[in-house]
Design a protein around this motif. Structure first.
Motif, mmCIF file in Angstrom:
data_model
loop_
_atom_site.group_PDB
_atom_site.id
_atom_site.type_symbol
_atom_site.label_atom_id
_atom_site.label_comp_id
_atom_site.label_asym_id
_atom_site.label_seq_id
_atom_site.Cartn_x
_atom_site.Cartn_y
_atom_site.Cartn_z
ATOM 1 N N PHE A 62 0.834 -1.203 0.000
ATOM 2 C CA PHE A 62 0.000 0.000 0.000
ATOM 3 C C PHE A 62 0.871 1.257 0.000
ATOM 4 O O PHE A 62 0.665 2.183 -0.766
ATOM 5 N N ARG A 63 1.872 1.270 0.862
ATOM 6 C CA ARG A 63 2.753 2.427 1.005
ATOM 7 C C ARG A 63 3.499 2.732 -0.286
ATOM 8 O O ARG A 63 3.565 3.885 -0.726
ATOM 9 N N LEU A 64 4.094 1.723 -0.902
ATOM 10 C CA LEU A 64 4.839 1.948 -2.142
ATOM 11 C C LEU A 64 3.929 2.461 -3.256
ATOM 12 O O LEU A 64 4.322 3.321 -4.036
ATOM 13 N N GLN A 65 2.714 1.940 -3.320
ATOM 14 C CA GLN A 65 1.790 2.424 -4.347
ATOM 15 C C GLN A 65 1.415 3.884 -4.114
ATOM 16 O O GLN A 65 1.347 4.665 -5.059
ATOM 17 N N GLN A 66 1.197 4.265 -2.849
ATOM 18 C CA GLN A 66 0.829 5.657 -2.556
ATOM 19 C C GLN A 66 1.999 6.598 -2.816
ATOM 20 O O GLN A 66 1.830 7.661 -3.420
ATOM 21 N N TRP A 82 -2.812 9.040 3.516
ATOM 22 C CA TRP A 82 -3.568 7.886 3.042
ATOM 23 C C TRP A 82 -3.744 6.904 4.194
ATOM 24 O O TRP A 82 -2.847 6.726 4.999
ATOM 25 N N THR A 83 -4.871 6.231 4.240
ATOM 26 C CA THR A 83 -5.094 5.193 5.245
ATOM 27 C C THR A 83 -5.320 3.866 4.539
ATOM 28 O O THR A 83 -6.152 3.765 3.631
ATOM 29 N N ASN A 84 -4.567 2.858 4.946
ATOM 30 C CA ASN A 84 -4.717 1.527 4.383
ATOM 31 C C ASN A 84 -5.991 0.914 4.966
ATOM 32 O O ASN A 84 -6.061 0.651 6.166
#
Length: 143
Positions: A62-66, A82-84
């Motif tokens: 999620f982090r890498l995509q954001q 952003w919140t996963n």
């Protein structure tokens, strides 16, 4: 989630995790090939840092995509969050100070502070640097 230390996983198998994240990114979102290239360019710095060593693979994906999306869209100069939805971890990316000229590369750069807030309230913070590639007009997360 995120309370375990995943440093060994990412330190020893970072390329496998990165490959999984890149494959996942190719499936949708911003534009598979472009996003894949951005994630590969910043992956090892982000995966092996203080934040990366403490997150689960789900949060890393999620982090890498954001972060890849922020770099691709050029919004690194704006505060973002952003919140996963799968884990409840929140990622914030905030510019720090003014843009500067990198003394070695002569690129315009922006200092950033990345903070992950876990559902239990624990914060993990790491400083980053994004620089503008004059040839492509795109930002790169260099640290």
């Amino acid at each position: 989630m995120g309370s375990g230390n995943y440093g060994g996983l990412f330190g020893n198998a970072g390329s496998n995790v990165l490959g999984s994240v890149v494959s996942s990114a190719m499936g949708g979102g911003i534009g598979g090939t472009v996003l894949s290239s951005i994630i590969q360019g910043m992956g090892s710095n982000v995966l092996n840092g203080q934040i990366g060593s403490q997150l689960s693979p789900t949060d890393q994906n999620f982090r890498l995509q954001q972060l890849g999306g922020a770099v691709h869209s050029g919004t690194v100069k704006q505060a973002q969050q952003w919140t996963n939805p799968q884990t409840g971890n929140t990622i914030a990316l905030n510019p720090v100070g003014q843009q500067t000229l990198h003394s070695t590369t002569q690129q315009t750069c922006q200092n950033l502070q990345e903070t992950v807030t876990q559902p239990n309230g624990q914060n993990i913070t790491e400083n980053r640097l994004a620089c503008l590639n004059a040839q492509t007009g795109k930002w790169n997360l260099v640290h």
